[in-house]
Design a protein around this motif. Sequence first.
Motif, PDB file in Angstrom:
ATOM      1  N   MET A   1       0.853  -1.315  -0.002  1.00  0.00           N
ATOM      2  CA  MET A   1      -0.144   0.030  -0.259  1.00  0.00           C
ATOM      3  C   MET A   1       0.835   1.308  -0.029  1.00  0.00           C
ATOM      4  O   MET A   1       2.128   1.051   0.431  1.00  0.00           O
TER       5      MET A   1
ATOM      6  N   PRO B   1      -6.064  -4.457   1.809  1.00  0.00           N
ATOM      7  CA  PRO B   1      -4.919  -4.419   0.658  1.00  0.00           C
ATOM      8  C   PRO B   1      -5.186  -5.299  -0.454  1.00  0.00           C
ATOM      9  O   PRO B   1      -5.854  -6.292  -0.584  1.00  0.00           O
TER      10      PRO B   1
ATOM     11  N   THR C   1      -7.525  -3.614  -3.894  1.00  0.00           N
ATOM     12  CA  THR C   1      -7.840  -3.133  -2.979  1.00  0.00           C
ATOM     13  C   THR C   1      -9.443  -2.872  -2.575  1.00  0.00           C
ATOM     14  O   THR C   1     -10.171  -2.739  -3.820  1.00  0.00           O
TER      15      THR C   1
END
Length: 350
Positions: free
Chosen positions: A136, A155, A232
């Motif tokens: 991320m 994530p 995500t």
Amino acid sequence: MDKDHRQISIRLNGKKHNYEESAEPEAAAANEEDELLSLPEPEKKTSKIIDFGKRLHERKKNDQPFWDDGNREQGPKLPLKRKKKRRTTIGLSLKSLPMSMIIAVVSAVIIGISFGFMVLTVFTSDRIEPTTAPSMETNEPLGTPVITEGEVTIPALTVDIVQGGAFSTADKGEVGVANLQRSGYAAVISKANEPVLLFIGVGNNREEAAAVADLYKENGQEVYLKSLTIPTVQMPATETSSATFLAEGGELFHELITLSVNSLNSSSPTEKQLTAIEQKHVQWKEKQQQFVSDFSELSEPASAFASSLSSAVEQLKQPNSNQQFWQVQQSLLDGLLIYQELIQKAQSNG
């Protein structure tokens, strides 16, 4: 006319001369001789006069050389030095080319390079550097959710897939899956794209996927390697933070892949590794019930994902063998497609 004084007229050179005969021949002859001696000399014929000035003018006019008469001002002169003519070269510059041609050439180069990279990625499996799953932007470890005010960000999950082929319809893909599974291999079809893709192995990166692909190559199976990223997702934050169930499930999924690929080198998971993975699995399963309670619309794919990971954990406990490896790979491939479906539903509900 008197005979003693006869006159004779003679015309010479246009002039008239009169002569008288004398009675005395001698005297007449003497007189005649005197007259003859006093005769004017005949005029010489005039020759043609050459006008050299005129000829010089005519020859200069006709660009002809003139002889050198000693007058250097009028005599011939050496030719002036002439400057060498520069060679004219035909050159092309961008400014002389039409804009449409420049755009066409640049577009062709870009398309050619892009196509080359696409072919390299899809149709090669050897000598490719391993890729790692992206993290991320907040540099959180893989599997750690980002919790903000009122929202939980799960994530992305990235793996490398061993692809065995592509089919125009799901029915044809199912036939390919059945044939591979009958031979003891792992296989699933992904219906998320067109054409339908046949997945026959999974690794966390390109190096692990290549190790799985080598097993197929030894048996003459044509394979391709490709990356797959499940994006995500943002989910509502709850008091129990049950959304972390998905993030922790993704982390567990990666660890199971690593243990599976390592077993190819006859390195079975150690007791310590098995104990650690089992404890993590138990703790993760405890959050499943709360997650299903908070997100009831996701209960079906969440339960199926949990079952596939549980199956992989149990199979890792079995003695290391070729059959055991493909069973673990089958459970992980099943779990991958279920997790992809779970995230898609979470995105649509969000």
